[in-house]
Enzyme design. Structure first.
Site, PDB file in Angstrom:
ATOM      1  N   SER A  61       0.760  -1.275   0.021  1.00 15.65           N
ATOM      2  CA  SER A  61       0.330   0.480  -0.061  1.00 15.65           C
ATOM      3  C   SER A  61       0.462   1.057  -0.186  1.00 15.65           C
ATOM      4  O   SER A  61       1.874   1.179   0.234  1.00 15.65           O
ATOM      5  CB  SER A  61      -1.057  -0.233   1.771  1.00 15.65           C
ATOM      6  OG  SER A  61      -1.667  -0.772   0.937  1.00 15.65           O
TER       7      SER A  61
HETATM    8  N1  SAH Z   1      -0.196  -5.220   4.090  1.00 18.88           N
HETATM    9  C1  SAH Z   1       0.236  -5.209   3.142  1.00 18.88           C
HETATM   10  C2  SAH Z   1      -0.045  -5.382   1.152  1.00 18.88           C
HETATM   11  C3  SAH Z   1      -1.250  -6.391   1.541  1.00 18.88           C
HETATM   12  S1  SAH Z   1      -1.734  -6.250  -0.410  1.00 18.88           S
HETATM   13  C4  SAH Z   1       2.181  -4.973   2.937  1.00 18.88           C
HETATM   14  O1  SAH Z   1       2.350  -4.103   3.591  1.00 18.88           O
HETATM   15  O2  SAH Z   1       2.916  -5.421   1.939  1.00 18.88           O
HETATM   16  C5  SAH Z   1      -2.889  -7.165   0.590  1.00 18.88           C
HETATM   17  C6  SAH Z   1      -2.382  -9.188   0.344  1.00 18.88           C
HETATM   18  O3  SAH Z   1      -3.919 -10.214   0.823  1.00 18.88           O
HETATM   19  C7  SAH Z   1      -2.250  -9.668  -0.717  1.00 18.88           C
HETATM   20  O4  SAH Z   1      -0.901  -9.916  -0.331  1.00 18.88           O
HETATM   21  C8  SAH Z   1      -3.669 -11.209  -0.559  1.00 18.88           C
HETATM   22  O5  SAH Z   1      -2.389 -11.768  -1.573  1.00 18.88           O
HETATM   23  C9  SAH Z   1      -3.716 -11.089   0.329  1.00 18.88           C
HETATM   24  N2  SAH Z   1      -4.362 -11.336   0.728  1.00 18.88           N
HETATM   25  C10 SAH Z   1      -5.874 -12.055   0.506  1.00 18.88           C
HETATM   26  N3  SAH Z   1      -6.987 -12.620   0.771  1.00 18.88           N
HETATM   27  C11 SAH Z   1      -6.371 -13.201   2.018  1.00 18.88           C
HETATM   28  C12 SAH Z   1      -6.862 -13.942   2.869  1.00 18.88           C
HETATM   29  N4  SAH Z   1      -8.070 -14.834   2.614  1.00 18.88           N
HETATM   30  N5  SAH Z   1      -6.545 -13.896   3.573  1.00 18.88           N
HETATM   31  C13 SAH Z   1      -5.137 -14.220   3.480  1.00 18.88           C
HETATM   32  N6  SAH Z   1      -4.301 -13.100   2.817  1.00 18.88           N
HETATM   33  C14 SAH Z   1      -5.126 -12.422   2.217  1.00 18.88           C
END
Ligand code: SAH
Length: 215
Positions: A61
């Site tokens: 993000s």
């Molecule tokens: N917090 C992260 C950004 C996350 S992007 C950072 O600082 O880099 C969102 C993430 O959520 C992605 O990596 C995606 O694979 C994950 N995601 C999506 N659905 C999910 C679920 N049900 N459980 C765990 N992770 C999930």
């Protein structure tokens, strides 16, 4: 410019002017080496005012969004926090700086593994990473004082509300797969209090209590 100066500039130009006030959050944004989470390909723009691709169709993000979500959690340093969507691990590192213990779930194993090895190399010992469907939460470790979901949900996953402790705070982007609004939920004796914050765009939360598939 060196990374430390780039972080100082990021705080001064992207965060303070837009209203981030919590000094602990601003100081953690000054400390956490975002460039080490952003990946090789993003080294030149790791501190720019935008989200960055981290591979596997996922993103890290924008710094401002990380700061807003972290500030909404009102962390004092004693909390047990659950994060859904480890991704690069950058948000997780911010939480590890500001809370007592962090439990982070990522559905894509390669991202979870990469984040876990970054945490090890940066000596973060209070963050635990697991691969799985985060919409189910982490029942063995519940209740949590804070829960943060960093992927876009159609609605708040019920198991996460159940695993939020009394007086706990949950922050989540809720809406369509194209745009969402950031919600802050506080669990009180009288029920849930819901606040609507900034509009945002996150990648989808995919799982049993999220969106059903990658489309
Ligand atoms: N917090 C992260 C950004 C996350 S992007 C950072 O600082 O880099 C969102 C993430 O959520 C992605 O990596 C995606 O694979 C994950 N995601 C999506 N659905 C999910 C679920 N049900 N459980 C765990 N992770 C999930």
């Amino acid at each position: 410019m060196d990374p430390k100066s780039l972080r100082e500039e990021m705080v001064a130009t992207q965060l303070i002017p837009r209203g981030i006030k919590d000094h602990r959050v601003l100081d953690a944004m000054r400390r956490v080496p975002r460039h080490l989470f952003a990946g090789e390909a993003n080294l030149h723009n790791a501190y720019d005012d935008m989200a960055l691709s981290i591979g596997e169709g996922q993103t890290i993000s924008q710094p401002y969004m990380v700061a807003v979500m972290t500030e909404l959690l009102e962390l004092k340093g004693t909390e047990k926090v659950l994060e859904i969507g480890t991704g690069s691990g950058y948000q997780g590192a911010m939480l590890a700086e500001l809370a007592k213990d962090v439990y982070s779930i990522e559905r894509i194993a390669i991202l979870a593994d990469r984040a876990a090895s970054r945490f090890r190399s940066l000596s973060y010992q209070n963050i635990h990473v697991r691969t799985g469907d985060g919409t189910l939460g982490w029942p063995q470790e519940a209740p949590f004082d804070r829960i943060i979901i960093t992927a876009a949900a159609p609605k708040i996953p019920e198991p996460l509300l159940d695993q939020l402790g009394m007086n706990g705070i949950l922050v989540i982007p809720v809406g369509s797969s194209f745009s969402q609004i950031l919600l802050k939920i506080r669990k009180t004796e009288k029920g849930l209090i819901e606040e609507h914050h900034t509009p945002c765009v996150f990648v989808p939360l995919i799982g049993e209590y999220g969106w059903k598939k990658d489309s």
